[in-house]
Design an enzyme around this catalytic site. Structure first.
Site, PDB file in Angstrom:
ATOM      1  N   LEU A  39       0.968  -1.157   0.011  1.00  0.00           N
ATOM      2  CA  LEU A  39      -0.113  -0.063  -0.149  1.00  0.00           C
ATOM      3  C   LEU A  39       0.835   1.293   0.107  1.00  0.00           C
ATOM      4  CD1 LEU A  39      -2.581  -1.312   2.582  1.00  0.00           C
ATOM      5  CD2 LEU A  39      -3.007  -0.909   0.153  1.00  0.00           C
ATOM      6  N   SER A  40       2.324   0.992   0.115  1.00  0.00           N
ATOM      7  CA  SER A  40       3.084   2.190   0.091  1.00  0.00           C
ATOM      8  C   SER A  40       3.144   3.227  -1.318  1.00  0.00           C
ATOM      9  CB  SER A  40       4.532   1.775   0.371  1.00  0.00           C
ATOM     10  OG  SER A  40       4.667   1.225   1.699  1.00  0.00           O
TER      11      SER A  40
ATOM     12  N   THR B 157      10.787  -4.019   2.327  1.00  0.00           N
ATOM     13  CA  THR B 157       9.753  -4.883   3.260  1.00  0.00           C
ATOM     14  C   THR B 157      10.274  -6.327   3.106  1.00  0.00           C
ATOM     15  OG1 THR B 157       7.590  -5.314   3.663  1.00  0.00           O
ATOM     16  CG2 THR B 157       8.150  -4.892   1.340  1.00  0.00           C
TER      17      THR B 157
ATOM     18  N   LYS C  12      14.553  -6.776   4.983  1.00  0.00           N
ATOM     19  CA  LYS C  12      15.122  -5.735   6.177  1.00  0.00           C
ATOM     20  C   LYS C  12      16.186  -5.920   6.756  1.00  0.00           C
ATOM     21  CE  LYS C  12      10.247  -4.113   7.269  1.00  0.00           C
ATOM     22  NZ  LYS C  12       9.261  -3.723   7.912  1.00  0.00           N
TER      23      LYS C  12
ATOM     24  N   ASP D  17       9.546   1.733  11.830  1.00  0.00           N
ATOM     25  CA  ASP D  17       8.561   0.817  12.125  1.00  0.00           C
ATOM     26  C   ASP D  17       8.166   1.111  13.529  1.00  0.00           C
ATOM     27  OD1 ASP D  17       8.238  -0.207   9.811  1.00  0.00           O
ATOM     28  OD2 ASP D  17       9.512  -2.027  10.098  1.00  0.00           O
TER      29      ASP D  17
ATOM     30  N   GLY E  95       8.562 -11.741  16.879  1.00  0.00           N
ATOM     31  CA  GLY E  95       9.175 -11.825  15.347  1.00  0.00           C
ATOM     32  C   GLY E  95       9.730 -10.283  15.227  1.00  0.00           C
TER      33      GLY E  95
ATOM     34  N   ALA F  73       8.487  -7.654  13.628  1.00  0.00           N
ATOM     35  CA  ALA F  73       7.936  -6.285  13.986  1.00  0.00           C
ATOM     36  C   ALA F  73       7.943  -6.005  15.684  1.00  0.00           C
ATOM     37  CB  ALA F  73       6.152  -6.609  13.591  1.00  0.00           C
TER      38      ALA F  73
END
Ligand code: ATR
Length: 287
Positions: free
Chosen positions: A25-26, A71, A75, A111, A138, A140
């Protein structure tokens, strides 16, 4: 503010490298930000196989790309290709944003701070002095843990399906030198009460699952899920029923993007318009 800049010989290139990346969606979000700022720039999605990352980055830099996002799954693999990395991204061990300046690559990670910006904007919630229960250990979770510690959280309990990973992340967090009390548990253990519950697991991402039963703990202030599709996860439904304020992951996506835009341009983007672009892109997909 000037809108609708047309592409010409001076247009600057930005993008996101991922694999897969077509659902990103970036592009709609960042192209809206560039357009609203009157910047002659375009942002594209580049599908890059993990084995081709060094070659793709070298080629894009040689062709004059001005900045890019990374992404899944790039990363961490981007780190050795960078000239400078912020201490924050080095500690997290992951970079999601790179600025290219005279052929040099500068990496950062937006993030975790994007997550905190979303909490501030949507719930007026800040971590200083607060207790947090975070589900998942994880990639994130790692970025979010860093920002919670930097923001002065009083305590952080990391609960994960695979307990060893929670223990390993807790040990990493200890090395960051914050005063936050850190604990690690398995999801099915007794979970302590907390001011904020965060779900960073993928449970609830279209599988109808919830990582825990909310009755396993007592949450005093709010729930933040980092999933945005579906817009309401089963865990969020439980929290809403219990009267808790909740946010999904769209705000984190928005604010990590807004911080990336600032890292590239030194300008604040039009956040409401970026949010509108994200919502429109999701609507088009029928979410
Ligand atoms: P991300 O980069 O989004 O954090 P990840 O690094 O693959 O993704 O981490 C996924 C997280 O979701 C992990 O904490 C994983 O738990 P395990 O370490 O036990 O694999 C968690 N997870 C995935 N599916 C889950 C499920 N059905 N129930 C609970 N946790 C789940």
């Amino acid at each position: 503010m000037k809108e609708g800049v047309s592409i010409n010989g001076e247009t600057r290139l930005y993008g996101v490298l991922g694999h897969p990346v077509k659902a990103s969606l970036s592009p709609p979000m960042q192209n809206t930000a560039f357009s609203r700022a009157g910047l002659n720039s375009v942002y594209l999605a580049f599908p890059v196989d993990p084995k081709d990352l060094p070659q793709a980055v070298k080629g894009l830099v040689a062709a004059g790309i001005a900045g890019f996002n990374l992404t899944v799954p790039h990363k961490t693999d981007i780190l050795p290709l960078l000239h400078e990395t912020t201490p924050q991204a080095l500690k997290i061990g992951a970079v999601n944003t790179v600025r290219v300046d005279e052929g040099k690559l500068y990496g950062t990670n937006t993030d975790g701070d994007g997550f905190l910006s979303a909490l501030k904007e949507e719930l007026d919630w800040e971590p200083a002095g607060k207790s947090v229960l975070m589900l998942g250990a994880g990639g994130a979770a790692r970025g979010i843990a860093y920002s919670l510690l930097a923001g002065g959280a009083k305590s952080l309990t990391i609960a994960n399906r695979t307990k060893e990973k929670a223990v390993a992340l807790a040990e990493t967090c200890q090395t960051w030198g914050a005063s936050t009390e850190i604990n690690a548990l398995a999801l099915n253990e007794n979970l302590p009460p907390a001011d904020l519950l965060i779900n960073t697991t993928t449970a609830g991402m279209g599988d109808g699952l919830s990582p825990i039963d909310l009755n396993q703990t007592t949450i005093k202030e709010a729930l933040a899920d980092i999933i945005y599709s579906p817009a309401t996860t089963p865990l969020m439904t439980q929290a809403k029923t219990a009267g808790l304020p909740t946010i999904n992951g769209l705000g984190m996506l928005l604010h990590q993007g807004a911080l990336a835009f600032e890292f590239w341009t030194n300008q604040k983007p039009d956040i409401p318009k970026m949010r509108q672009a994200l919502n429109q892109a999701l609507e088009k997909r029928g979410f």
